[in-house]
Design a protein around this motif. Structure first.
Motif, PDB file in Angstrom:
ATOM      1  N   ALA A 195       0.757  -1.238  -0.050  1.00 34.64           N
ATOM      2  CA  ALA A 195       0.078   0.119  -0.135  1.00 34.64           C
ATOM      3  C   ALA A 195       0.660   1.342   0.042  1.00 34.64           C
ATOM      4  N   LEU A 237      -3.214  -2.385   3.371  1.00 35.27           N
ATOM      5  CA  LEU A 237      -4.127  -3.299   2.691  1.00 35.27           C
ATOM      6  C   LEU A 237      -4.328  -4.453   3.792  1.00 35.27           C
ATOM      7  N   ARG A 268      -7.822   2.166   9.872  1.00 35.34           N
ATOM      8  CA  ARG A 268      -8.731   1.911   8.657  1.00 35.34           C
ATOM      9  C   ARG A 268      -7.462   2.242   7.605  1.00 35.34           C
ATOM     10  N   TRP A 269      -6.666   1.060   7.595  1.00 33.67           N
ATOM     11  CA  TRP A 269      -5.644   1.560   6.596  1.00 33.67           C
ATOM     12  C   TRP A 269      -6.140   1.846   5.164  1.00 33.67           C
ATOM     13  N   GLU A 270      -7.104   0.886   4.575  1.00 35.03           N
ATOM     14  CA  GLU A 270      -7.534   0.907   3.165  1.00 35.03           C
ATOM     15  C   GLU A 270      -8.225   2.249   2.843  1.00 35.03           C
ATOM     16  N   ASP A 271      -8.978   2.789   3.858  1.00 40.16           N
ATOM     17  CA  ASP A 271      -9.541   4.294   3.870  1.00 40.16           C
ATOM     18  C   ASP A 271      -8.477   5.147   3.694  1.00 40.16           C
ATOM     19  N   LEU A 322      -5.550   4.547   2.407  1.00 44.19           N
ATOM     20  CA  LEU A 322      -4.674   4.554   0.986  1.00 44.19           C
ATOM     21  C   LEU A 322      -5.869   5.173  -0.097  1.00 44.19           C
TER      22      LEU A 322
END
Length: 277
Positions: free
Chosen positions: A21, A230, A243-246, A248
């Motif tokens: 990511a 991710l 909220r890693w993907e948010d 990213l």
């Protein structure tokens, strides 16, 4: 005239999903710099990615807390580890131990020195130092980190700040001012900072607030601290609510890049200025 803004992604090396990511957030987004956890399980994978992506600047994310063991053995750094030979999970435990005299700063110096050397041994050119959960706000640790920066010719040490007025924010403010004085005394850059309170939740709206807060400061340069990732089998072991993907998605958003420019910044890397102010 625009000011330089470093968008720095922490926790490189923690998982393969975080490594991937961070690379994508750099190649396709606004991340310009990253901090490698040399104690992380996937530090070697991260270092290989960095060597293949020379435009992504790197530093070391020094750790005295977290879910991975130190580089040195428990015998070498006994005051830093529990009976299982691991760091405490939280900065709260570390600070409580340090405040009651149960942390030997010689242990801190040995372990953090080993972590910096590990980054160099991986073939990386290091532009900055910071710490996992910002433990270098604690004065003794901050002194060690500044000394390591000088020893290795590393030009930048993060100056974390809190922008809120919570009790934790007020405490961070006191410690941040002490660290700022130390940086100035050693001729190291003082850079405006955002991201401590938003860790794990730096979505598009939070990035906009960070840009506004930094634009209102008189500092010559600024840093936004982010945590893209991710979710995978490796990262799911961390029960942090991030909220890693948010994050990213926000870092890849063209509107966020435009917002960065609209607030008078251009993407940059460390070192961004050459002396304290």
């Amino acid at each position: 005239m625009t000011r330089p803004l470093v968008v720095n992604a922490d926790d490189l090396g923690l998982s393969r999903g975080i490594n991937a990511a961070i690379r994508r957030a750099h190649v396709d987004g606004i991340v310009t710099s990253t901090s490698l956890l040399t104690v992380g399980r996937y530090a070697a994978d991260a270092a290989a990615m960095l060597r293949a992506t020379p435009s992504l600047a790197a530093g070391v994310h020094l750790a005295l807390v977290g879910e991975d063991p130190p580089l040195l053995s428990a015998r070498e750094v006994p005051t830093l580890v529990d009976r299982a030979g691991r760091f405490p999970l939280s900065y709260r435990t570390f600070v409580a131990r340090a405040a009651t005299g149960r942390v030997d700063l010689d242990d801190v110096r040995r372990e953090l020195g080993a972590q910096v050397q590990a980054g160099l041994d991986l073939g990386l050119e290091l532009g900055h130092l910071d710490t996992h959960q910002h433990v270098h706000l604690w004065p003794g640790v901050g002194a060690v980190v500044v000394d390591l920066a000088e020893q290795h010719g590393i030009a930048h040490v993060r100056l974390p700040r809190a922008h809120g007025r919570s009790p934790i924010g007020l405490g961070v403010g006191v410690l941040s001012r002490r660290l700022r004085d130390r940086l100035v005394a050693h001729g190291l850059p003082v850079t405006a900072y955002a991201g401590l309170e938003e860790a794990g939740g730096m979505d598009r709206a939070a990035l906009g607030r960070a840009f506004r807060a930094l634009a209102a400061t008189p500092a010559a340069a600024a840093e936004v601290n982010v945590h893209p990732g991710l979710v995978d089998a490796d990262s799911s072991r961390f029960d942090w609510g991030y909220r890693w993907e948010d994050e990213l998605a926000a870092l890849l958003d063209p509107d966020v890049r435009a917002d960065l420019s609209a607030h008078g910044f251009h993407p940059s890397t460390f070192p961004v200025i050459t002396g304290g102010s």
